[in-house]
Structure formats: structure tokens, C-alpha cells
Design an enzyme around this catalytic site. Structure first.
Site, PDB file in Angstrom:
ATOM      1  N   GLY A 113       0.815  -1.209   0.000  1.00 44.48           N
ATOM      2  CA  GLY A 113       0.000   0.000   0.000  1.00 44.48           C
ATOM      3  C   GLY A 113       0.845   1.254   0.000  1.00 44.48           C
ATOM      4  N   GLY A 206       6.770  -3.827   2.911  1.00 48.08           N
ATOM      5  CA  GLY A 206       6.680  -4.316   4.274  1.00 48.08           C
ATOM      6  C   GLY A 206       7.190  -5.728   4.446  1.00 48.08           C
ATOM      7  CG  ASP A 207       5.414  -8.311   7.373  1.00 48.28           C
ATOM      8  OD1 ASP A 207       4.705  -7.297   7.361  1.00 48.28           O
ATOM      9  OD2 ASP A 207       4.942  -9.463   7.469  1.00 48.28           O
ATOM     10  CG  ASP A 237       0.341  -0.665  10.255  1.00 48.14           C
ATOM     11  OD1 ASP A 237      -0.204   0.436  10.037  1.00 48.14           O
ATOM     12  OD2 ASP A 237      -0.147  -1.747   9.886  1.00 48.14           O
ATOM     13  CD  GLU A 336      -5.860  -1.075   9.292  1.00 45.02           C
ATOM     14  OE1 GLU A 336      -6.638  -1.459   8.417  1.00 45.02           O
ATOM     15  OE2 GLU A 336      -4.774  -0.499   9.051  1.00 45.02           O
ATOM     16  CB  ILE A 388      -2.993   9.120   7.246  1.00 45.40           C
ATOM     17  CG1 ILE A 388      -3.763  10.026   8.209  1.00 45.40           C
ATOM     18  CG2 ILE A 388      -1.605   8.817   7.794  1.00 45.40           C
ATOM     19  CD1 ILE A 388      -4.087   9.373   9.539  1.00 45.40           C
TER      20      ILE A 388
END
Length: 493
Positions: A113, A206-207, A237, A336, A388
Site C-alpha cells: 500500500g 513491508g514484511d 504501522d 484498525e 494519511i
């Protein structure tokens, strides 16, 4: 064990470390990094490479360089007088590099994302390669579009990256390359890199993205190819293992505080108002935690690490009624991924990710109904998540992005592959992708920063996690090329 926070995959290590007395076990994620031996991630360990002087020596004769074996102590906290010895390799320029810059063609891909700072990363990788290592031949730096899907270069032609093109993209949100999920086929990706002559690939994600990039690295090593696969971890995050922070996190917190302030204004401007703000945080509540602390306006903070109940004397609804009676209003911040046992969908999307239930709307309904039954009032719900995600990086994050991008370039030039760069104690370091991809960093509810938030909000133990002291274990098996080859074979049957 009364308190156990592990961020590792290795169950046996956990079992070996548990004390028979049942006393609390304190440890650090870094304790479970593999030994600081990155030889298997040096391309020269499987194919021939010739060391060459770093061109930065001539370009910047007064510049400081690191020794190849410089390391950073990973855990600087001493428990019971014992000093941890685990170290991680320091990133940065060294006097000798393993790539001749004239032989390098680089590619960049942004996956997953959106996140503030993606364009900053793209910009500084491009500038670092062009200005410091002389990749100035047109087409020597390219960007793959829409994540791993972009290796289908017929459908998504690559973008030629130049300093002129990227000069001011860091002032804009999003990614000029696009970002996307899916499309991962490790053998096809390596074939595409070979066809295009790309031997440096910078993977931003990300991971899950780094888990996949580690499989690309395995294919490269399996074939004996001279190719640097370098990861730049990205997650809004802030849940990347081992590293202090991820880029975009500070920008997200800044923007989240503005949303919390808006919720406070709405709630405090009416009789018994309750503002609810849903923020990012599928599995980790760092954004919610930090934004709530920074705002100093919240009465409850709900994160994925702590289960909660609506009903009961220690439930969320009674706490909110208590705060409203006391102050005349209240503000709830919810990540979330919080409260999923209350709103689970039991579904997965096309990429295999769990589809999370909408805890924000459920909160609005339950809190609104309870207010009507008890003291009266109304709810205001704000979900600023997509706003955001799309903002430009803040100046603080821009600096951090520049550091990560340039250190990624230096790591590639030093001859590493299958590694990620990130910050440990504000030093940039090199960590194998396979370690980064083992799981996610999570909020430690026994940390001083979380306990400070509990004090500020007055939440009961049932909402803070202080009553359970449960172990949190994130586990993910390392991926292999064969997993995807088998899947393709099954698809052909």
C-alpha cells in the site's frame, strides 16, 4: 512465565529460555537474530567479484568510511548486570566496493500500500546511484510499476529514472511508480531482470514484500547470479522487526494527531459527545499509541495487542460513560486491527491477507446505543486512513528516507544481496531479509511508553493488557522458490 514478549519464529529458543521458577523473562528481539555472519549474503561467496576502490574516495577525499566489519550492539539494555553481545553489521560506505559502477544497471520497485516517503526513497536511490556512483547512462536506473506486477514489462513498461524526473517528487504523496499487491513469481522476476540487464534491485515494501524478496534472493543464489537484491522496509504501522522505526511512521502520527484534535472538537462541542478515530494498525498499535500520546486528548486507546470487551464493569462502555460523566465528553482512538474477535469476517482477499472487520463502525454503533440507554449524547466517527497514506513525508521522515536510500545503495555496492537496511539505535545497519520477514514488531504493553498512555487515559487494566500479561508470538515460515514452482505446476494440471 508472567511476562513474555518475543518477536521471533523459534519456538525451541523460547522454550529453552523459560525459567523453571516461572519468573518473568526479559529479552530483546535482537537476541534472536542469527549470528552476525553475513558471508552467505556476500555475492562473492557464490560467484566471482573483484574488489575495486570506492569512487567516493576521489570524489570526497575528506569523507569518512566504515570498516567492512563495523557493528552495532543490538540490545543496549543490561538485565541483571549482563551485557548482551549480539551485534548487527553497520551500513554505510566502505573504502572498497565489489561492483564496478560501470557494470551496474539498477531497478526500483515499490510494493504493497501507499505510505508517506515512497517518493523520497525513489528519489534518493536514484540520486545516490547517479551522483555518487556515476550511473549516468540513460536507462541505467529504471522503476518497475505497480509492485511485483511491474515485472510484466509488456503490460507495465518500466519508467526510466533520472535526477531531473525525481528532483521534487519527495514533496508529493504516493509513488510515481505506483504500488500494488500480488503478481509475485520469483523465477519470472529473475528472468525479467536478466533480460533487462538489471543487476541491482531495490525492493521497497513491508514484511510480506521482504518475505517475497528473500525468495528472489534465493533464486539468484541458486542460479549463481551476480545480482544484489536489497530491501528497504516500509510500513506505516511501524511493525518491522528489529529496527527502531520505519519511514512514513512519523508522518502518519503527525496527521493522526490532527484527526484526533478534530474528534475532540466535535465531542467537546456538544452534550456528552464521544469522538471515535480509527487509525492504521492491522496487527500492531504503534500509530494509535503514539498519536494518542502526542495529542493528550484521548480517553481510550484500543490496539490489536490487547483484547477488550464492550460489556461489564471493566468493559469499554462503562469506562466511556465514566469519562463522559467526569468531563462532559470523551475521545476513543482505535487501531484498525483491534477487537477483531468482536467483528471478524473470517474472509481472505485475493492476495491471501485476512479481511478485517470494521471495528470503527462497530464502536460507533455500540457506544452510540449505550449512550442513549444511559446518559444520552452522540458519537462522531472519523476514519482518516486513506488521507494519511497519501500525504507527502514530513521533513523528519524525508531525512530518514534519504538515509535509508543512500545506505541501501552503499550496501549493494559493497556486494551484499538478500539484506535489508534499517535503523538500530539511530545507526543504519544491515540485516538479512529472512530475519526481517519472520514476523512483526508489536506494542509491548509492559513498556514505559504504553504505561504512560494508560496513566493519561485512566483506562482499567482490562483495556490496557495489564491484567493478562500474555505472550505475543509472531510466526512466519521462510518462503522458498519451490513453493511458487509447485503452485505453477498445480495450475497447469
Amino acid at each position: 512465565v508472567s511476562v513474555l514478549y518475543w518477536y521471533t519464529m523459534d519456538i525451541q529458543k523460547i522454550q529453552d529460555a523459560i525459567k523453571p521458577s516461572g519468573a518473568a523473562v526479559k529479552c530483546h528481539a535482537a537476541d534472536f537474530l542469527e549470528e552476525n555472519n553475513l558471508d552467505e549474503h556476500m555475492i562473492k561467496s557464490w560467484t566471482t567479484m573483484t574488489p575495486t576502490p570506492n569512487p567516493l574516495i576521489a570524489k570526497f577525499p575528506r569523507m569518512s568510511f566504515h570498516d567492512e566489519n563495523d557493528a552495532i550492539v543490538a540490545n543496549i539494555v543490561s538485565h541483571q548486570g549482563k551485557i548482551a553481545q549480539k551485534t548487527v553489521r553497520r551500513a554505510g560506505p566502505t573504502p572498497t566496493i565489489m561492483w564496478n559502477p560501470a557494470d551496474v544497471r539498477a531497478g526500483i520497485v515499490t510494493c504493497g500500500g501507499l505510505c508517506p516517503g515512497l517518493n523520497s526513497i525513489i528519489r534518493d536511490i536514484t540520486v545516490g546511484l547517479y551522483a555518487n556512483y556515476g550511473l549516468r547512462t540513460p536507462g541505467s536506473i529504471i522503476g518497475f510499476r505497480n509492485g511485483y506486477n511491474g515485472f510484466d514489462t509488456i503490460k507495465y513498461p518500466p519508467v526510466v529514472l533520472t535526477p531531473a524526473l525525481v528532483e521534487e517528487i519527495h514533496t508529493k504523496g504516493g509513488s510515481i511508480l505506483g504500488a500494488g499487491r500480488g503478481g509475485f513469481d520469483p523465477d519470472f522476476i529473475v528472468d525479467t531482470l536478466l533480460r533487462l540487464g538489471v543487476n541491482h534491485l531495490y525492493v521497497v515494501g513491508g514484511d510480506g514484500t521482504q518475505w517475497a524478496a528473500d525468495i528472489i534472493f534465493q533464486v539468484v543464489k541458486e542460479r549463481g547470479l551476480k545480482m544484489s537484491i536489497i530491501g528497504i522496509p516500509k510500513t506505516i504501522d511501524n511493525d518491522i522487526l528489529f529496527f527502531d522505526r520505519s519511514f512514513g511512521f512519523h508522518s502518519a502520527v503527525d496527521a493522526s494527531v490532527a484527526a484526533i484534535r478534530s474528534a475532540f472538537v466535535e465531542a467537546s462541542s456538544c452534550h456528552n459527545g464521544v469522538g471515535i478515530v480509527k487509525l492504521m494498525g492491522r496487527d500492531s498499535g504503534f500509530v494509535a499509541r503514539n498519536a494518542a500520546l502526542a495529542s493528550n486528548l484521548t480517553d481510550a486507546v484500543l490496539i490489536p495487542e490487547v483484547d477488550f470487551e464492550f460489556e461489564g464493569k471493566a468493559g469499554l462502555l462503562e469506562h466511556i460513560v465514566y469519562r463522559v460523566r467526569r468531563k462532559g465528553h470523551a475521545v476513543i482512538v482505535v487501531a484498525e486491527g483491534a477487537g477483531q474477535k468482536l467483528c471478524a469476517t473470517n474472509k481472505k482477499d485475493e492476495t491471501g491477507h485476512t479481511v478485517y472487520g470494521d471495528i470503527g463502525n462497530l464502536l460507533k454503533e455500540r457506544v452510540g446505543e449505550h449512550l442513549k440507554k444511559t446518559i444520552g449524547g452522540r458519537c462522531f466517527f472519523i476514519d482518516p486512513s486513506y488521507m494519511i497514506r497519501s500525504i507527502p513525508a514530513t521533513p523528519n521522515d524525508n531525512i530518514f528516507c534519504a538515509r535509508m536510500a543512500h545506505e541501501a545503495v552503499h550496501a549493494a555496492m559493497r556486494g551484499y544481496s538478500g539484506i535489508c537496511v534499517g535503523s538500530v539505535h539511530d545507526y543504519m545497519v544491515i540485516v538479512p531479509m529472512k530475519d526481517i520477514a519472520t514476523g512483526r514488531r508489536m506494542v509491548n504493553v509492559n513498556s514505559s511508553i504504553w504505561q504512560r498512555l494508560c496513566e493519561a487515559t485512566g483506562m482499567p487494566d482490562s483495556l490496557t493488557g495489564q491484567d493478562k500479561k500474555k505472550a505475543i508470538l509472531t510466526r512466519k515460515k521462510r518462503g522458498t522458490p519451490e513453493m511458487f514452482r509447485a503452485k505453477k505446476r498445480r495450475a497447469r494440471l
